[in-house]
Design an enzyme around this catalytic site. Structure first.
Site, PDB file in Angstrom:
ATOM      1  CE1 TYR A 195       9.360  17.470   3.189  1.00 26.34           C
ATOM      2  CE2 TYR A 195      11.759  17.488   3.189  1.00 26.34           C
ATOM      3  CZ  TYR A 195      10.562  16.890   2.839  1.00 26.34           C
ATOM      4  OH  TYR A 195      10.575  15.706   2.144  1.00 26.34           O
ATOM      5  CB  SER A 236      -1.555  11.570  -7.124  1.00 24.54           C
ATOM      6  OG  SER A 236      -0.854  12.541  -6.363  1.00 24.54           O
ATOM      7  N   GLY A 281       5.144  12.045  -8.737  1.00 28.23           N
ATOM      8  CA  GLY A 281       6.486  12.009  -8.164  1.00 28.23           C
ATOM      9  C   GLY A 281       6.933  10.643  -7.682  1.00 28.23           C
ATOM     10  CB  ILE A 282       8.829   9.675  -4.636  1.00 23.43           C
ATOM     11  CG1 ILE A 282      10.063  10.546  -4.875  1.00 23.43           C
ATOM     12  CG2 ILE A 282       9.236   8.369  -3.945  1.00 23.43           C
ATOM     13  CD1 ILE A 282      10.711  11.058  -3.599  1.00 23.43           C
ATOM     14  N   GLY A 283       5.873   8.752  -5.258  1.00 21.40           N
ATOM     15  CA  GLY A 283       4.807   7.785  -4.987  1.00 21.40           C
ATOM     16  C   GLY A 283       4.319   7.079  -6.232  1.00 21.40           C
ATOM     17  CB  SER A 325      14.191  14.099   3.506  1.00 23.67           C
ATOM     18  OG  SER A 325      15.071  15.065   2.969  1.00 23.67           O
ATOM     19  CG  LEU A 344      -1.995   1.109   1.277  1.00 19.72           C
ATOM     20  CD1 LEU A 344      -3.224   0.619   2.032  1.00 19.72           C
ATOM     21  CD2 LEU A 344      -1.485   2.401   1.917  1.00 19.72           C
ATOM     22  CB  ILE A 345       2.143   3.327  -2.512  1.00 18.30           C
ATOM     23  CG1 ILE A 345       2.952   2.040  -2.722  1.00 18.30           C
ATOM     24  CG2 ILE A 345       3.034   4.552  -2.702  1.00 18.30           C
ATOM     25  CD1 ILE A 345       3.357   1.797  -4.162  1.00 18.30           C
ATOM     26  N   GLY A 402       0.262   8.791  -1.177  1.00 19.47           N
ATOM     27  CA  GLY A 402       0.784   9.859  -2.034  1.00 19.47           C
ATOM     28  C   GLY A 402       1.248   9.359  -3.385  1.00 19.47           C
TER      29      GLY A 402
END
Length: 251
Positions: free
Chosen positions: A138, A10, A12-14, A125, A5-6, A8
């Site tokens: 962030y 939609s 980029g990385i996800g 990160s 299950l992932i 985000g």
């Protein structure tokens, strides 16, 4: 067939991670706040999941069924000096990057404990361990995530659950192409309130996705995995730097 299950997923990385796991034969449950943004992904399920909304998390996890691997990827960013950072915006970052990541982990942990197996993969990160000017909020949300994930690793390890923090440097995922920036009037921090990481060595979303999928397949994954040479060098330098010396103004 293992399932992943992932969050985000939609863009980029996800999104790249969803495609990578699908190519490796996993049953992929891709999630996003707006599942219409998941169109075009060749995955088993596309579900609505907002990491800041408990109801959507519970509904998505119930619809997903058995989850062998959680990839906690959803996140947001803004750039600002600390003095210029609106507290409400700092709270928004923590709600998504930190509390939201843990909310989804809490939702899948009962089934993983019952099976005595599972993988929790958090996309952190390099700034989860290193701070750069203009990026403090962030970074703080990722430092907090790293503390919670480390505790999870200790607490859930006896249940056969492995926890890993992926730590990429800058990624050309689009998140920093036109970032939200806050400044003070007659801003004294103009030279500082920018993203300080060198983007010349930026990773692609696909490179990070491969690192995430590789981590899911390690027999004995480490708690922290730097992604890319730049991240590895920065984290090594941070670890080697002495902490009992005076901070030099302007350093």
């Amino acid at each position: 067939m293992p399932s992943v299950l992932i969050t985000g997923a939609s863009k980029g990385i996800g999104r790249a991670t969803a495609a990578e796991f699908a190519a490796r034969g996993y049953r992929v449950i891709a999630t996003a706040r707006d599942p219409r943004a998941l169109e075009g992904l060749d995955v088993a399920q596309r579900l609505r999941l907002d990491v800041t909304d408990q109801a959507t998390v519970d509904e998505a996890v119930a619809a997903a069924g058995e989850v062998d691997v959680l990839v906690s990827n959803a996140g947001v960013i803004f750039l600002a000096a600390v003095e210029a950072s609106p507290v409400a915006e700092i709270e928004r970052l923590f709600a998504q990057n930190t509390s939201g990541a843990i909310r989804v982990a809490q939702a899948v942990l009962p089934q993983m404990r019952a099976r005595k197996s599972g993988r929790l993969l958090f996309v952190s990160s390099v700034v989860g361990r290193v701070v750069f000017s203009g990026n403090a909020a962030y970074a703080a949300s990722k430092w907090a995530l790293e503390a919670l994930a480390e505790a999870l690793a200790i607490e859930t390890g006896p249940f056969g659950i492995h926890t890993t923090l992926l730590q990429p440097g800058t990624v050309s995922s689009g998140a920093l192409d036109d970032p939200l920036i806050y400044r003070l009037p007659d801003d004294p921090y103009t030279a500082l309130a920018t993203d300080s990481l060198d983007r010349s060595g930026s990773l692609t979303s696909e490179q990070v996705a491969r690192a995430v999928a590789d981590a899911a397949e390690l027999d004995a994954p480490p708690l922290r995995l730097p992604v890319g040479d730049v991240a590895a060098a920065l984290l090594a330098a941070r670890k080697a730097a002495p902490e009992n010396v005076p901070f030099v103004l302007g350093s």
